[in-house]
Design a protein around this motif. Structure first.
Motif, PDB file in Angstrom:
ATOM      1  N   LEU A  80      52.125 -14.989 118.901  1.00 40.75           N
ATOM      2  CA  LEU A  80      52.328 -14.432 120.223  1.00 40.75           C
ATOM      3  C   LEU A  80      51.049 -14.459 121.018  1.00 40.75           C
ATOM      4  O   LEU A  80      49.960 -14.307 120.475  1.00 40.75           O
ATOM      5  N   ASP A  81      51.181 -14.650 122.304  1.00 41.52           N
ATOM      6  CA  ASP A  81      50.032 -14.581 123.197  1.00 41.52           C
ATOM      7  C   ASP A  81      50.327 -13.517 124.248  1.00 41.52           C
ATOM      8  O   ASP A  81      51.448 -13.019 124.353  1.00 41.52           O
ATOM      9  N   SER A  89      43.454 -11.199 113.426  1.00 38.25           N
ATOM     10  CA  SER A  89      43.631 -11.960 114.667  1.00 38.25           C
ATOM     11  C   SER A  89      45.045 -12.504 114.810  1.00 38.25           C
ATOM     12  O   SER A  89      45.389 -13.075 115.845  1.00 38.25           O
ATOM     13  N   LEU A  90      45.877 -12.330 113.791  1.00 36.30           N
ATOM     14  CA  LEU A  90      47.304 -12.583 113.951  1.00 36.30           C
ATOM     15  C   LEU A  90      47.854 -11.717 115.071  1.00 36.30           C
ATOM     16  O   LEU A  90      48.828 -12.068 115.735  1.00 36.30           O
ATOM     17  N   ASN A  91      47.212 -10.581 115.278  1.00 28.81           N
ATOM     18  CA  ASN A  91      47.561  -9.669 116.372  1.00 28.81           C
ATOM     19  C   ASN A  91      46.813 -10.119 117.631  1.00 28.81           C
ATOM     20  O   ASN A  91      45.586 -10.077 117.686  1.00 28.81           O
ATOM     21  N   SER A  92      47.553 -10.505 118.655  1.00 26.48           N
ATOM     22  CA  SER A  92      46.923 -11.109 119.836  1.00 26.48           C
ATOM     23  C   SER A  92      46.165 -10.106 120.699  1.00 26.48           C
ATOM     24  O   SER A  92      45.399 -10.510 121.575  1.00 26.48           O
ATOM     25  N   ASP A 121      42.621 -21.154 105.309  1.00 25.49           N
ATOM     26  CA  ASP A 121      43.943 -21.204 105.940  1.00 25.49           C
ATOM     27  C   ASP A 121      43.953 -20.262 107.138  1.00 25.49           C
ATOM     28  O   ASP A 121      44.575 -19.198 107.114  1.00 25.49           O
ATOM     29  N   PRO A 122      43.264 -20.615 108.231  1.00 19.02           N
ATOM     30  CA  PRO A 122      43.146 -19.721 109.387  1.00 19.02           C
ATOM     31  C   PRO A 122      44.499 -19.470 110.051  1.00 19.02           C
ATOM     32  O   PRO A 122      45.256 -20.404 110.304  1.00 19.02           O
ATOM     33  N   VAL A 123      44.770 -18.188 110.356  1.00 17.27           N
ATOM     34  CA  VAL A 123      46.083 -17.839 110.905  1.00 17.27           C
ATOM     35  C   VAL A 123      46.200 -18.203 112.379  1.00 17.27           C
ATOM     36  O   VAL A 123      47.314 -18.285 112.904  1.00 17.27           O
ATOM     37  N   SER A 124      45.086 -18.420 113.068  1.00 15.15           N
ATOM     38  CA  SER A 124      45.123 -18.736 114.495  1.00 15.15           C
ATOM     39  C   SER A 124      44.810 -20.196 114.771  1.00 15.15           C
ATOM     40  O   SER A 124      44.293 -20.534 115.833  1.00 15.15           O
TER      41      SER A 124
END
Length: 530
Positions: free
Chosen positions: A153-154, A329-332, A408-411
């Motif tokens: 999400l952005d 940072s999965l949380n925008s 394995d970067p989530v962003s």
């Protein structure tokens, strides 16, 4: 065609540049705080390319006249108390609420707040403006990290107004572009941001072929020593809002997986708000300076026998089962705060560059982004070298740049989007290259962290290949403070790192406490300079 929000903001900037006469019929109005504290906003004129500084301060001829200390015309009366000095029993948060109420009263209600702004979650990659991916849109009060399709999400927000309180923070001074709907009383700030943009004169001149326009953005001078503060103030502020009436969400705490800097930032801001923090750290893979920060701030620290990616998998599973808010940072929300570092660079360069400001009509071009990765943890570099054909996560090997030891970067989708939009470049640096670059930068007056060493090593390579020209304005973002990584510096200068030449090592010299011995050492060190 520019959106209504873009046109309105552009009109407001133009209106501020040329204040209307008393006969003007413009619907825009100024918001002057009843205080002599200067409020400075610098923007770039798209037509003239000249910087514009708009300063509202107390003076006898300005609209702030009367905001200074009153003078009683009767010399026999007691001295008047300054209107600008807050009462002794009023803290700065209470002062801000009072001033905001005064502004609303002066402006007919609502003139001093952010109620003309809105923000929501939408799937990453949806169209700008009113695009919301077929109606998929979420309130910021919902706890959601991915869209129905599984995508990231952005955050979209409309901007129609002016910046307001809270004072002192490089993030919240841009509240309208970050989290416009939050009440000031819910904000958790440690006066983060506003970091120095350092002219790296000697590094550019002596070691990069005479570059006269090399700059380093020192994000490491923020409260907990890294740029992570910029995002954490936004995320913890929103959690603080969700936990309090009338929403009263049952959030028991905030958790994250970390390689060190995220946990330090989360723990500090949660401690300031009185919210429990839970931190998952990979055992024996972060510096002691990073480890002691969440411990000192009272967080629950779990040291796990895995790497960061393993910690990330576990925290996602835990937050799916327990009322713990995810802070990675999965949380925008965090990214909304971190973007203010780019806005700060614009301000420091008189508003030149970056997509948000281009969309708002403030600039007409973007800088070219360079992403630098350690060769021991380089999935994005490999993806770039494949022509963006196939992203393959990997198991990251140990690196002195431990905060980016992520396989394995989530962003990754966001990173690729930004790189492709700016014709960006991804470069890598070996352990020796990053440590040499860090140490060479230190020799010119910096005190860089290993991660900044990765970025500097990439800069050296791109200069050697003439990808970056000698006169190109270049900004290196230094993400953390070198004091967090002193052991790596100690080992380097002791030349104790296996299979590394440590070319710029500068160990202390043990000398007998006698004049003759000291003079012998100095003559050797200063040979040819005496």
């Amino acid at each position: 065609m520019a959106s209504a929000a873009t046109r309105s903001l552009s009109s407001l900037i133009s209106h501020r540049r040329n204040p209307p006469s008393s006969s003007s019929s413009s619907s825009y109005h100024y918001c002057y705080a009843p205080t002599p504290r200067p409020i400075t906003i610098s923007v770039g004129s798209k037509t003239t390319r000249r910087p514009i500084s708009i300063v509202a301060a107390s003076s006898s001829s300005s609209p702030l006249a009367g905001a200074g200390a009153d003078t009683d015309p009767n010399p026999t009366s007691a001295p008047a108390v300054s209107k600008n000095r807050r009462p002794a029993d009023e803290n700065i948060r209470e002062e801000a609420a009072r001033r905001r109420a005064e502004e609303e009263g002066l402006n007919g209600g609502g003139g001093g707040d952010c109620r003309h702004f809105s923000a929501w979650y939408a799937p990453f990659g949806a169209a700008d403006g009113d695009g919301d991916a077929g109606g998929e849109r979420y309130s910021l009060d919902e706890i959601v990290y991915r869209s129905r399709s599984g995508g990231l999400l952005d955050l979209f927000d409309s901007r129609v107004g002016r910046t307001t309180w809270p004072y002192g923070s490089g993030v919240w001074s841009k509240k309208e572009w970050v989290l416009p709907g939050i009440d000031d009383e819910h904000i958790v700030s440690l006066f983060e941001g506003n970091s120095n943009l350092f002219w790296a004169e000697r590094l550019g001149r002596d070691h990069l072929g005479g570059m006269p326009d090399l700059w380093v953005k020192h994000c490491g001078i923020s409260h907990t020593g890294s740029f992570k503060d910029l995002g954490m103030t936004v995320l913890v502020s929103q959690v603080n809002r969700l936990r309090r009436a009338p929403l009263s969400r049952p959030i028991a705490g905030v958790g994250c997986a970390s390689t060190g800097d995220t946990s330090a930032a989360l723990s500090a801001y949660c401690a300031a708000a009185g919210i429990p923090a839970i931190v998952f750290l990979p055992a024996d893979r972060i510096s002691l300076a990073q480890l002691v920060q969440p411990i000192s701030n009272g967080a629950t620290v779990l040291s796990l026998d895995t790497d960061f990616d393993g910690c990330m998998r576990l925290i996602r599973e835990v937050t799916a089962e327990l009322p713990i808010y995810l802070a990675n940072s999965l949380n925008s929300l965090r990214l909304e705060g971190q973007k203010t570092a780019a806005v700060e660079i614009l301000q420091q360069f008189d508003w030149e560059g970056f997509e948000m400001c281009r969309a708002l009509g403030l600039v007409d071009r973007l800088p070219r982004l360079v992403c630098a990765q350690a060769a021991n943890a380089n999935p994005l570099y490999r993806y770039y070298k494949s022509g963006w054909a196939d992203f393959q996560p990997l198991t990251a090997a140990p690196t002195f740049a431990s905060a980016i030891q992520i396989g394995d970067p989530v962003s990754v989708d966001r990173a690729v989007f930004a790189l492709r939009a700016t014709d960006g470049i991804v470069e890598e640096a070996t352990e020796e290259e990053l440590m040499d670059a860090m140490s060479l930068a230190d020799r010119t007056g910096m005190f860089a962290c290993p991660h900044t060493g990765v970025a500097l090593a990439a800069l050296f390579k791109l200069r050697d290949r003439r990808v970056i020209g000698v006169n190109d304005r270049t900004v290196v973002v230094s993400t953390a403070h070198g004091l967090k990584f002193t052991q790596s510096k100690i080992d380097y200068h002791a030349s104790s790192i296996p299979d590394m030449a440590c070319r710029f090592a500068n160990p202390p010299v043990s000398v007998k406490a006698s004049f003759g011995a000291v003079m012998d050492v100095l003559r050797t060190k200063l040979h040819g300079k005496l």
